[in-house]
Design an enzyme around this catalytic site. Sequence first.
Site, mmCIF file in Angstrom:
data_model
loop_
_atom_site.group_PDB
_atom_site.id
_atom_site.type_symbol
_atom_site.label_atom_id
_atom_site.label_comp_id
_atom_site.label_asym_id
_atom_site.label_seq_id
_atom_site.Cartn_x
_atom_site.Cartn_y
_atom_site.Cartn_z
ATOM 1 N N SER A 44 0.840 -1.200 0.000
ATOM 2 C CA SER A 44 0.000 0.000 0.000
ATOM 3 C C SER A 44 0.873 1.247 0.000
ATOM 4 C CB SER A 44 -0.938 0.010 1.213
ATOM 5 O OG SER A 44 -0.216 -0.248 2.399
ATOM 6 N N ASP A 82 5.641 -7.122 2.453
ATOM 7 C CA ASP A 82 4.838 -7.570 1.309
ATOM 8 C C ASP A 82 5.725 -7.933 0.132
ATOM 9 O OD1 ASP A 82 2.107 -7.767 1.643
ATOM 10 O OD2 ASP A 82 1.716 -5.654 1.201
ATOM 11 N N LYS A 112 4.737 -11.506 2.987
ATOM 12 C CA LYS A 112 3.294 -11.711 2.779
ATOM 13 C C LYS A 112 3.014 -11.878 1.289
ATOM 14 C CE LYS A 112 0.032 -8.396 3.552
ATOM 15 N NZ LYS A 112 -0.538 -8.178 2.199
ATOM 16 N N GLU A 114 -0.256 -12.660 -1.558
ATOM 17 C CA GLU A 114 -1.715 -12.636 -1.740
ATOM 18 C C GLU A 114 -2.164 -13.883 -2.507
ATOM 19 O OE1 GLU A 114 -2.898 -8.986 -3.628
ATOM 20 O OE2 GLU A 114 -2.083 -7.743 -2.017
ATOM 21 N N GLU A 182 -9.074 -9.478 4.166
ATOM 22 C CA GLU A 182 -9.418 -8.085 3.830
ATOM 23 C C GLU A 182 -10.805 -8.010 3.192
ATOM 24 O OE1 GLU A 182 -6.344 -5.917 1.779
ATOM 25 O OE2 GLU A 182 -7.655 -4.197 1.418
HETATM 26 O O1 KIV Z 1 -0.403 -3.392 1.621
HETATM 27 C C1 KIV Z 1 -1.090 -3.339 2.650
HETATM 28 O O2 KIV Z 1 -1.129 -2.346 3.373
HETATM 29 C C2 KIV Z 1 -1.870 -4.517 2.998
HETATM 30 C C3 KIV Z 1 -2.885 -4.344 4.085
HETATM 31 C C4 KIV Z 1 -4.033 -3.622 3.543
HETATM 32 C C5 KIV Z 1 -3.256 -5.626 4.717
HETATM 33 O O3 KIV Z 1 -1.723 -5.538 2.414
#
Ligand code: KIV
Length: 279
Positions: A44, A82, A112, A114, A182
């Site tokens: 994000s 991420d 992380k 997805e 989410e």
């Molecule tokens: O990138 C991010 O901030 C996220 C959250 C919304 C969980 O993946």
Amino acid sequence: MLSRIDLQKMKTENRKIAMVTAYDYPSSKTAEAAGVDMILVGDSLGMVVLGYDSTVKVTMDDMVHHGKAVQRGAPDTFVVIDMPFMSYHISLEQTLQNAQLLIQETDGQAVKLEGASEEILQATRRLTEAGIPVVAHLGLTPQSVHVLGGYKVQGKDKEAGGKLLQDAKNLADSGAIALVLECVPEELAAIITAEISIPTIGIGAGVDCDGQVLVYHDILQYGVDRLPKFVKAYADFNSEGKRGLESYIADVREMRFPSADYTFKIKDRKFLPETNKEE
Ligand code: KIV
């Protein structure tokens, strides 16, 4: 710093996990000082820090750069990084290399990913075997926003809910240490939370998840114009920051700043260099 075992214990003991995103040194330092359990260096960052309209433009270099800064600000907090768009879809080998780079360069504790396709399940297993903990992410998965057709609540009917539940179980079985849910109806999130062994961390998924995560800039209203329905704002940096900057600008223009308190003085004018101008 909490370990994945502590996080698991928090689920068992029904103690809620508080997670927030951070993208740089000051945000992670503040998050750690506030006592957050986990930090997510979310992609994000593309939207809230870099000004893109989605997360798909975020690169590995961006994640490494920001991940390092976050780690410097919060050395005692469990940090999840991420994996950005397409950094874990081309081949398993490339996924492993990219995850290795993220962990080695940033000192983060987990990555992380997805989704829950066969490819993601395999990557989750291989990364876990290689010693890299994986946090999974289901529901609204922003990297697939164009496939999902927009930022919409997911799992709203029996079939979609059933698939999400099965995906969550598969990810837990593949070794994921936690699952971000989410934009999922709270009733479905509650079922998933009760059915899987690993902690669920909700964002727009109701109060029954094992923990919650929100975006730093959303909670503090820092540079964001609109807040999604699921965000509660806890401070207003936009107004407070603008007010402060307006005062500064006015003070500069009116020569109220810098006043004596903010100024260095020489002890004696004789220490000043000679000039030709008359004093
Ligand atoms: O990138 C991010 O901030 C996220 C959250 C919304 C969980 O993946």
